[in-house]
Design a protein around this motif. Structure first.
Motif, short mmCIF file in Angstrom:
data_model
loop_
_atom_site.label_atom_id
_atom_site.label_comp_id
_atom_site.label_asym_id
_atom_site.label_seq_id
_atom_site.Cartn_x
_atom_site.Cartn_y
_atom_site.Cartn_z
N LYS A 9 11.00 2.43 3.66
CA LYS A 9 10.97 2.59 2.21
C LYS A 9 9.69 1.98 1.64
O LYS A 9 9.06 2.57 0.76
CB LYS A 9 12.19 1.94 1.58
CG LYS A 9 12.23 2.09 0.06
CD LYS A 9 13.48 1.49 -0.54
CE LYS A 9 13.47 1.63 -2.04
NZ LYS A 9 14.69 1.07 -2.64
N ARG A 12 6.88 4.35 2.14
CA ARG A 12 6.91 5.46 1.18
C ARG A 12 6.39 5.00 -0.19
O ARG A 12 5.60 5.69 -0.83
CB ARG A 12 8.33 6.01 1.01
CG ARG A 12 8.85 6.81 2.19
CD ARG A 12 10.10 7.59 1.84
NE ARG A 12 11.15 6.81 1.22
CZ ARG A 12 12.13 6.17 1.88
NH1 ARG A 12 12.17 6.23 3.20
NH2 ARG A 12 13.05 5.50 1.24
N LYS A 13 6.86 3.82 -0.61
CA LYS A 13 6.44 3.29 -1.91
C LYS A 13 4.94 3.03 -1.93
O LYS A 13 4.25 3.30 -2.91
CB LYS A 13 7.20 2.00 -2.22
CG LYS A 13 8.64 2.21 -2.62
CD LYS A 13 9.41 0.92 -2.68
CE LYS A 13 8.82 -0.08 -3.61
NZ LYS A 13 9.60 -1.33 -3.69
N SER A 14 4.44 2.50 -0.84
CA SER A 14 3.02 2.19 -0.75
C SER A 14 2.17 3.45 -0.83
O SER A 14 1.14 3.48 -1.52
CB SER A 14 2.74 1.46 0.56
OG SER A 14 1.37 1.23 0.71
N ARG A 15 2.60 4.49 -0.13
CA ARG A 15 1.86 5.76 -0.18
C ARG A 15 1.87 6.35 -1.58
O ARG A 15 0.84 6.83 -2.08
CB ARG A 15 2.47 6.76 0.79
CG ARG A 15 2.12 6.51 2.23
CD ARG A 15 2.68 7.61 3.10
NE ARG A 15 2.45 7.32 4.50
CZ ARG A 15 3.18 7.79 5.49
NH1 ARG A 15 4.20 8.59 5.24
NH2 ARG A 15 2.91 7.49 6.74
N ALA A 16 3.02 6.31 -2.24
CA ALA A 16 3.11 6.86 -3.60
C ALA A 16 2.24 6.07 -4.56
O ALA A 16 1.54 6.65 -5.40
CB ALA A 16 4.57 6.83 -4.07
N ALA A 17 2.24 4.75 -4.43
CA ALA A 17 1.42 3.90 -5.31
C ALA A 17 -0.06 4.15 -5.06
O ALA A 17 -0.86 4.17 -6.00
CB ALA A 17 1.76 2.44 -5.10
N THR A 18 -0.44 4.36 -3.81
CA THR A 18 -1.84 4.61 -3.48
C THR A 18 -2.32 5.89 -4.13
O THR A 18 -3.41 5.94 -4.71
CB THR A 18 -2.01 4.69 -1.95
OG1 THR A 18 -1.61 3.45 -1.38
CG2 THR A 18 -3.45 4.97 -1.57
N VAL A 19 -1.50 6.93 -4.06
CA VAL A 19 -1.87 8.21 -4.67
C VAL A 19 -1.99 8.05 -6.19
O VAL A 19 -2.95 8.52 -6.80
CB VAL A 19 -0.83 9.29 -4.31
CG1 VAL A 19 -1.04 10.55 -5.13
CG2 VAL A 19 -0.90 9.59 -2.83
N ARG A 20 -1.02 7.37 -6.78
CA ARG A 20 -1.03 7.17 -8.23
C ARG A 20 -2.25 6.34 -8.66
O ARG A 20 -2.94 6.69 -9.61
CB ARG A 20 0.27 6.49 -8.64
CG ARG A 20 0.52 6.40 -10.10
CD ARG A 20 1.95 5.96 -10.43
NE ARG A 20 2.39 4.80 -9.64
CZ ARG A 20 3.33 4.82 -8.71
NH1 ARG A 20 3.97 5.95 -8.42
NH2 ARG A 20 3.67 3.73 -8.06
#
Length: 80
Positions: A9, A12-20
């Protein structure tokens, strides 16, 4: 790859934050370039300043960097 559910999890959160963060940083840099241009309008400068404030508040950039950039923008506006 992590095996533990919480580690998955976090990944996943880290990847989403990186994209954002990448998208917001790119938008900020683009706004700053437009605001620093010789033909920049007051609206473009105010947009850049509000994006700087938001980025500093969210931790995307350091607050001192935002203050320094805002100061530079106001200096450019005063000479224009």
């Amino acid at each position: 790859m992590p095996n533990i559910a919480s580690a998955k999890k976090n990944m996943r959160k880290s990847r989403a934050a990186t994209v954002r963060n990448r998208a917001q940083r790119s938008a900020l840099r683009t706004a700053l370039k437009k605001a620093k241009a010789p033909t920049a309008t007051a609206d473009e400068r105010s947009t850049a300043i509000s994006l700087l404030d938001r980025a500093a508040r969210k931790g995307l950039v350091h607050k001192n960097l935002a203050a320094r950039q805002k100061s530079h923008l106001s200096k450019v506006a005063a000479t224009a």
